[in-house]
Design an enzyme around this catalytic site. Structure first.
Site, PDB file in Angstrom:
ATOM      1  N   CYS A   1       0.857  -1.179   0.000  1.00 43.66           N
ATOM      2  CA  CYS A   1       0.000   0.000   0.000  1.00 43.66           C
ATOM      3  C   CYS A   1       0.893   1.230   0.000  1.00 43.66           C
ATOM      4  O   CYS A   1       1.932   1.264   0.653  1.00 43.66           O
ATOM      5  CB  CYS A   1      -0.941   0.092   1.189  1.00 43.66           C
ATOM      6  SG  CYS A   1      -2.092  -1.264   1.302  1.00 43.66           S
ATOM      7  N   ARG A  58       3.609  -0.504  -4.986  1.00 45.40           N
ATOM      8  CA  ARG A  58       3.371  -1.049  -3.648  1.00 45.40           C
ATOM      9  C   ARG A  58       1.999  -1.723  -3.533  1.00 45.40           C
ATOM     10  O   ARG A  58       1.650  -2.264  -2.478  1.00 45.40           O
ATOM     11  CB  ARG A  58       3.458   0.062  -2.611  1.00 45.40           C
ATOM     12  CG  ARG A  58       4.807   0.749  -2.572  1.00 45.40           C
ATOM     13  CD  ARG A  58       4.743   1.948  -1.676  1.00 45.40           C
ATOM     14  NE  ARG A  58       4.624   1.573  -0.287  1.00 45.40           N
ATOM     15  CZ  ARG A  58       5.631   1.428   0.551  1.00 45.40           C
ATOM     16  NH1 ARG A  58       6.857   1.636   0.142  1.00 45.40           N
ATOM     17  NH2 ARG A  58       5.435   1.075   1.798  1.00 45.40           N
ATOM     18  N   TRP A  72      -2.954  -2.586  -1.672  1.00 44.45           N
ATOM     19  CA  TRP A  72      -2.746  -4.021  -1.869  1.00 44.45           C
ATOM     20  C   TRP A  72      -3.618  -4.688  -0.819  1.00 44.45           C
ATOM     21  O   TRP A  72      -3.384  -4.529   0.384  1.00 44.45           O
ATOM     22  CB  TRP A  72      -1.267  -4.379  -1.669  1.00 44.45           C
ATOM     23  CG  TRP A  72      -0.968  -5.804  -1.990  1.00 44.45           C
ATOM     24  CD1 TRP A  72      -0.753  -6.336  -3.222  1.00 44.45           C
ATOM     25  CD2 TRP A  72      -0.835  -6.893  -1.061  1.00 44.45           C
ATOM     26  NE1 TRP A  72      -0.511  -7.677  -3.126  1.00 44.45           N
ATOM     27  CE2 TRP A  72      -0.549  -8.055  -1.811  1.00 44.45           C
ATOM     28  CE3 TRP A  72      -0.937  -7.014   0.324  1.00 44.45           C
ATOM     29  CZ2 TRP A  72      -0.364  -9.295  -1.225  1.00 44.45           C
ATOM     30  CZ3 TRP A  72      -0.753  -8.250   0.909  1.00 44.45           C
ATOM     31  CH2 TRP A  72      -0.470  -9.376   0.145  1.00 44.45           C
ATOM     32  N   ASN A  94      -1.369   2.030   5.739  1.00 42.16           N
ATOM     33  CA  ASN A  94      -0.548   0.918   5.258  1.00 42.16           C
ATOM     34  C   ASN A  94      -0.180   0.104   6.486  1.00 42.16           C
ATOM     35  O   ASN A  94       0.267   0.672   7.480  1.00 42.16           O
ATOM     36  CB  ASN A  94       0.706   1.494   4.576  1.00 42.16           C
ATOM     37  CG  ASN A  94       1.767   0.447   4.332  1.00 42.16           C
ATOM     38  OD1 ASN A  94       1.454  -0.722   4.139  1.00 42.16           O
ATOM     39  ND2 ASN A  94       3.023   0.861   4.343  1.00 42.16           N
ATOM     40  N   GLY A  95      -0.371  -1.229   6.433  1.00 39.55           N
ATOM     41  CA  GLY A  95      -0.038  -2.067   7.591  1.00 39.55           C
ATOM     42  C   GLY A  95      -1.206  -2.961   7.932  1.00 39.55           C
ATOM     43  O   GLY A  95      -2.127  -3.143   7.121  1.00 39.55           O
ATOM     44  N   GLU A 101      15.564 -19.003  -8.440  1.00 42.33           N
ATOM     45  CA  GLU A 101      15.299 -17.609  -8.790  1.00 42.33           C
ATOM     46  C   GLU A 101      14.700 -17.504 -10.196  1.00 42.33           C
ATOM     47  O   GLU A 101      13.755 -16.751 -10.428  1.00 42.33           O
ATOM     48  CB  GLU A 101      16.607 -16.801  -8.663  1.00 42.33           C
ATOM     49  CG  GLU A 101      16.537 -15.364  -9.118  1.00 42.33           C
ATOM     50  CD  GLU A 101      15.509 -14.503  -8.382  1.00 42.33           C
ATOM     51  OE1 GLU A 101      14.967 -14.941  -7.361  1.00 42.33           O
ATOM     52  OE2 GLU A 101      15.240 -13.391  -8.865  1.00 42.33           O
ATOM     53  N   LYS A 121      10.996 -15.941 -11.171  1.00 40.92           N
ATOM     54  CA  LYS A 121      10.758 -14.869 -12.156  1.00 40.92           C
ATOM     55  C   LYS A 121       9.683 -15.297 -13.142  1.00 40.92           C
ATOM     56  O   LYS A 121       8.786 -14.529 -13.467  1.00 40.92           O
ATOM     57  CB  LYS A 121      12.032 -14.545 -12.954  1.00 40.92           C
ATOM     58  CG  LYS A 121      13.192 -13.930 -12.218  1.00 40.92           C
ATOM     59  CD  LYS A 121      13.017 -12.519 -11.769  1.00 40.92           C
ATOM     60  CE  LYS A 121      12.452 -12.469 -10.376  1.00 40.92           C
ATOM     61  NZ  LYS A 121      13.250 -11.830  -9.369  1.00 40.92           N
ATOM     62  N   GLU A 141       6.098 -15.399 -11.403  1.00 46.18           N
ATOM     63  CA  GLU A 141       5.444 -14.148 -11.015  1.00 46.18           C
ATOM     64  C   GLU A 141       5.115 -13.272 -12.223  1.00 46.18           C
ATOM     65  O   GLU A 141       4.172 -12.494 -12.177  1.00 46.18           O
ATOM     66  CB  GLU A 141       6.263 -13.387  -9.972  1.00 46.18           C
ATOM     67  CG  GLU A 141       7.551 -12.800 -10.457  1.00 46.18           C
ATOM     68  CD  GLU A 141       8.314 -12.065  -9.362  1.00 46.18           C
ATOM     69  OE1 GLU A 141       7.720 -11.243  -8.666  1.00 46.18           O
ATOM     70  OE2 GLU A 141       9.533 -12.316  -9.218  1.00 46.18           O
ATOM     71  N   HIS A 147      14.516 -38.729  -7.570  1.00 46.94           N
ATOM     72  CA  HIS A 147      13.874 -39.187  -6.328  1.00 46.94           C
ATOM     73  C   HIS A 147      12.384 -38.866  -6.309  1.00 46.94           C
ATOM     74  O   HIS A 147      11.782 -38.836  -5.233  1.00 46.94           O
ATOM     75  CB  HIS A 147      14.592 -38.572  -5.119  1.00 46.94           C
ATOM     76  CG  HIS A 147      16.031 -38.993  -5.028  1.00 46.94           C
ATOM     77  ND1 HIS A 147      16.397 -40.280  -4.695  1.00 46.94           N
ATOM     78  CD2 HIS A 147      17.184 -38.325  -5.267  1.00 46.94           C
ATOM     79  CE1 HIS A 147      17.722 -40.384  -4.728  1.00 46.94           C
ATOM     80  NE2 HIS A 147      18.222 -39.203  -5.078  1.00 46.94           N
ATOM     81  N   LYS A 152       5.398  -4.441  -4.376  1.00 48.91           N
ATOM     82  CA  LYS A 152       6.857  -4.367  -4.310  1.00 48.91           C
ATOM     83  C   LYS A 152       7.381  -4.526  -2.881  1.00 48.91           C
ATOM     84  O   LYS A 152       8.326  -5.255  -2.638  1.00 48.91           O
ATOM     85  CB  LYS A 152       7.310  -3.023  -4.892  1.00 48.91           C
ATOM     86  CG  LYS A 152       8.822  -2.848  -4.954  1.00 48.91           C
ATOM     87  CD  LYS A 152       9.385  -3.545  -6.149  1.00 48.91           C
ATOM     88  CE  LYS A 152      10.888  -3.440  -6.256  1.00 48.91           C
ATOM     89  NZ  LYS A 152      11.428  -4.604  -6.970  1.00 48.91           N
TER      90      LYS A 152
HETATM   91  C1  F6R Z   1      10.593 -11.247  -6.648  1.00 50.24           C
HETATM   92  C2  F6R Z   1      10.610 -10.236  -5.616  1.00 50.24           C
HETATM   93  C3  F6R Z   1      10.314 -10.636  -4.216  1.00 50.24           C
HETATM   94  C4  F6R Z   1      11.212  -9.861  -3.241  1.00 50.24           C
HETATM   95  C5  F6R Z   1      10.790 -10.135  -1.798  1.00 50.24           C
HETATM   96  C6  F6R Z   1      11.709  -9.477  -0.790  1.00 50.24           C
HETATM   97  O1  F6R Z   1      10.897 -10.716  -7.908  1.00 50.24           O
HETATM   98  O2  F6R Z   1      10.822  -9.084  -5.887  1.00 50.24           O
HETATM   99  O3  F6R Z   1      10.431 -12.007  -4.033  1.00 50.24           O
HETATM  100  O4  F6R Z   1      12.537 -10.239  -3.441  1.00 50.24           O
HETATM  101  O5  F6R Z   1       9.481  -9.690  -1.603  1.00 50.24           O
HETATM  102  O6  F6R Z   1      11.738  -8.101  -0.973  1.00 50.24           O
HETATM  103  P1  F6R Z   1      12.900  -7.235  -0.361  1.00 50.24           P
HETATM  104  O7  F6R Z   1      14.166  -7.574  -1.048  1.00 50.24           O
HETATM  105  O8  F6R Z   1      12.483  -5.815  -0.598  1.00 50.24           O
HETATM  106  O9  F6R Z   1      12.958  -7.574   1.103  1.00 50.24           O
END
Ligand code: F6R
Length: 610
Positions: A2, A27, A74, A100-101, A483, A487, A490, A506, A605
């Site tokens: 948010c 956000r 969000w 926010n929270g 990783e 990607k 998401e 396995h 984010k």
């Molecule tokens: C994936 C992504 C998330 C963040 C995770 C941690 O592309 O961006 O998995 O890596 O939410 O976020 P930070 O690094 O801000 O703690």
């Protein structure tokens, strides 16, 4: 999660808020809303969906706000409907609140107020803040806010308007970031969830601390503690050139950020490498070489992509510095009553520095006596304020929800830290110098991967019709596979699993057939032969094989259905160029499938809820 933006200064407050929200939309983007004073009366506009919906409705409303609070949501409590969009109001509509929270005791508070005959109009936890403000005892606004803060449990950054104070923005926060900014020349004042949202002008900014309250008028900001006692808080100057954010001609922020990586990786090591002594000098560290020499164990905390960087770094630290190192998922670690001794160093990795689980895990480790080193991109963020010391990524703002350049900067900084720890211990100067030379090569290696982006686009288009993928690797390439799969998931909503190649036999190999492509990261020389055997096993089950292998690797080339070549580097650093290639593959797959690349569904984010 948010985003909050509030403005007071001139008659175009709504426009200023929209500009701020546009930079905060990463956000959360489930709904958006705004409230402000129009001809002395409190008015609001809300819309479900992305910010442009709110913009359209605002244009229809013709409100001319002199001050305004705004929000991009969000959804946590309640569906992403217009009714649940912020701002929320008390029953009398005297108070408008954006938040926010998470209010942890919202159920009990709502129940209590319903018993008193208060009618609620949304499903959100936020509404209890507005209703409590409406019920708070008479008195000065600071007393009202103190009363409300005292009743709330949980995390909150709040901006509010009160009908009796039309010339004032009111803010308070606990465990969630909130910045108050004042233009010392024009007196315009703002509240924002993060500094990127502020306009490009010289501003005096102040971070609201735990349970602190701010009253913001044009040209004046006053701070109070939770008991209502005035506070003198330190201001920082944010220069007009420090927060420019644009796509710079790229179609998406993500693509721009992928292509920035030669520069961001360079920024992560520039000025930090001492070639003469073959070691690393981190600026502004509060910890001494003796502190690091005393470390007997390293725990690395993070979530999502940052956790993956931690996994790769743990291997590097054990191998090069010979220090026991373990990665831990912050959301799990915080509840497991971890064993921590005074010689444990906790490294907390977070791009945003706001991730609630990472911050909570750090607090748990701190309470048990650990020293905390943060690896973070955002100056002054919550995590950096909790940590004993911070190494910054210097990657610049990462706007795409999907993390790319922050990840490779994390890997670079962690490789520097590995070198630093190794040189403090047993690694000699010559070996250190060789590692430094490899680090210097990284921007060029990444550049050569970027130059081959059209090949990755072709591959992505070819495979974009598949609905499931396996990503395989060994050692550091296994975490790189995790990783890569994250990607793809998401961005393109394709189901993808990252797996250690040796574990396939396995169980998961049962899934393989011609409809399940395998992406293999073959850039770990130590385990190359074993990986090739695992890939033979996959091929024998008919799975299409896309292999990312070092240039000159003929074995992988002859096995693969499709091959992508990565310029040669050491096993220790290979995750960086391979990840850049897999970011591009995921980007182009999402492009081919037409998903929302910079703002994938259901994500935000900064994950500031548990
Ligand atoms: C994936 C992504 C998330 C963040 C995770 C941690 O592309 O961006 O998995 O890596 O939410 O976020 P930070 O690094 O801000 O703690």
């Amino acid at each position: 999660m948010c985003g909050i933006f509030a403005y007071i200064g001139h008659e175009k407050a709504a426009l200023e808020c929209i500009k701020g929200l546009k930079k905060l939309e990463y956000r959360g983007y489930d709904s958006a809303g705004m409230a402000g004073f129009h001809e002395g009366a409190l008015r609001f506009v809300k819309a479900a969906g992305k910010l442009h919906r709110l913009e359209e409705k605002l244009a229809e409303s013709a409100h001319n706000f002199s001050s305004a609070i705004s929000h991009t949501r969000w959804a946590t409590h309640g569906k992403p409907t217009e009714n649940n969009a912020h701002p929320h109001f008390d029953e009398q509509q005297h108070v408008a609140v954006v938040h926010n929270g998470i209010i942890e005791n919202h159920v009990a508070l709502r129940h209590e107020m319903v018993q008193q005959g208060i009618n609620f109009s949304s499903e959100t936890d936020t509404e209890v803040i507005a209703q409590l403000m409406g019920l708070s005892p008479t008195g000065h606004i600071v007393e009202k806010v103190s009363y409300v803060l005292g009743r709330l449990r949980g995390s909150m950054a709040v901006a509010l308007l009160h009908k009796d104070y039309p010339d004032t923005l009111i803010a308070f926060s606990r465990e969630c970031p909130l910045i108050v900014a004042l233009d010392p020349i024009t007196g315009q004042a703002m509240i924002a969830s993060d500094s990127n949202a502020l306009p490009s002008m010289d501003l005096d900014i102040t971070y609201l601390g735990q349970d602190e309250i701010a009253l913001i008028k044009k040209g004046e900001v006053l701070f109070f503690d939770k008991a209502g006692k005035p506070l003198h808080k330190k201001q920082e100057r944010l220069g007009h050139d420090m927060h420019l954010v644009s796509k710079q001609g790229f179609d998406h922020f993500m693509l721009k950020e992928i292509f920035e990586q030669p520069d961001t990786i360079r920024a992560a090591f520039m000025g930090r490498l001492n070639e003469e002594s073959a070691t690393v000098e981190f600026e502004g560290l509060n910890l001494t070489p003796a502190d690091f020499l005393n470390v007997k164990r390293v725990l690395i905390l993070g979530c999502g992509t940052s956790y993956h960087a931690g996994c790769i770094a743990a291997r590097l630290l054990e191998e090069y510095a010979r220090v026991p190192a373990q990665p831990a998922i912050a959301s799990e670690f915080r509840y497991q009553n971890p064993i921590i001794s005074p010689d444990t160093l906790v490294i907390a990795i977070s791009q945003s520095g706001e991730t609630a689980d990472t911050v909570a895990a750090v607090r748990e480790a701190k309470a048990k006596g650990a020293t905390i080193l943060a690896i973070c991109n955002i100056k002054g963020s919550l995590l950096t304020r909790e940590a004993d010391s911070t190494i910054y990524l210097k990657a610049g703002p990462e706007i795409s929800v999907c993390s790319t350049k922050a990840f490779t900067s994390q890997l670079t900084v962690l490789a520097l830290f590995g070198l630093y720890m190794a040189r403090l211990r047993h690694v000699g100067r010559d070996e250190g110098k060789r590692f430094i030379q490899e680090l210097y090569q990284l921007p060029q290696l990444v550049m050569s991967v970027l130059e081959k982006a059209p090949l990755l686009q072709e591959l992505a288009v070819k495979y974009s019709r598949y609905n499931h993928f396996f990503y395989l690797g060994r050692q550091a390439m296994f975490y790189t596979a995790l990783e890569g799969a994250l990607k793809l998931k998401e961005l393109s909503y394709i189901e993808a699993s990252g797996y250690p190649a040796g574990e396939m036999k396995h169980g998961p190999i049962a899934l393989l057939d011609e409809d399940l492509p395998v992406i293999a990261f073959a850039c770990n020389r130590q385990t190359q032969d074993k990986l090739l055997s695992n890939l033979q096993e996959c091929k024998a089950r008919g799975a299409p094989l896309i292999v990312f292998a070092f240039e000159g690797d003929t074995d992988s080339t002859s096995l693969a259905t499709d091959i992508f070549h990565i310029p040669s580097t050491s096993d220790a650093l290979a995750a960086i160029p391979v990840s850049v290639a897999s970011q591009l593959f995921a980007y182009y797959t999402a492009l081919a499938r037409g998903t929302d690349i910079d703002q994938p569904r259901n994500l935000a984010k900064s994950v500031t809820v548990e």
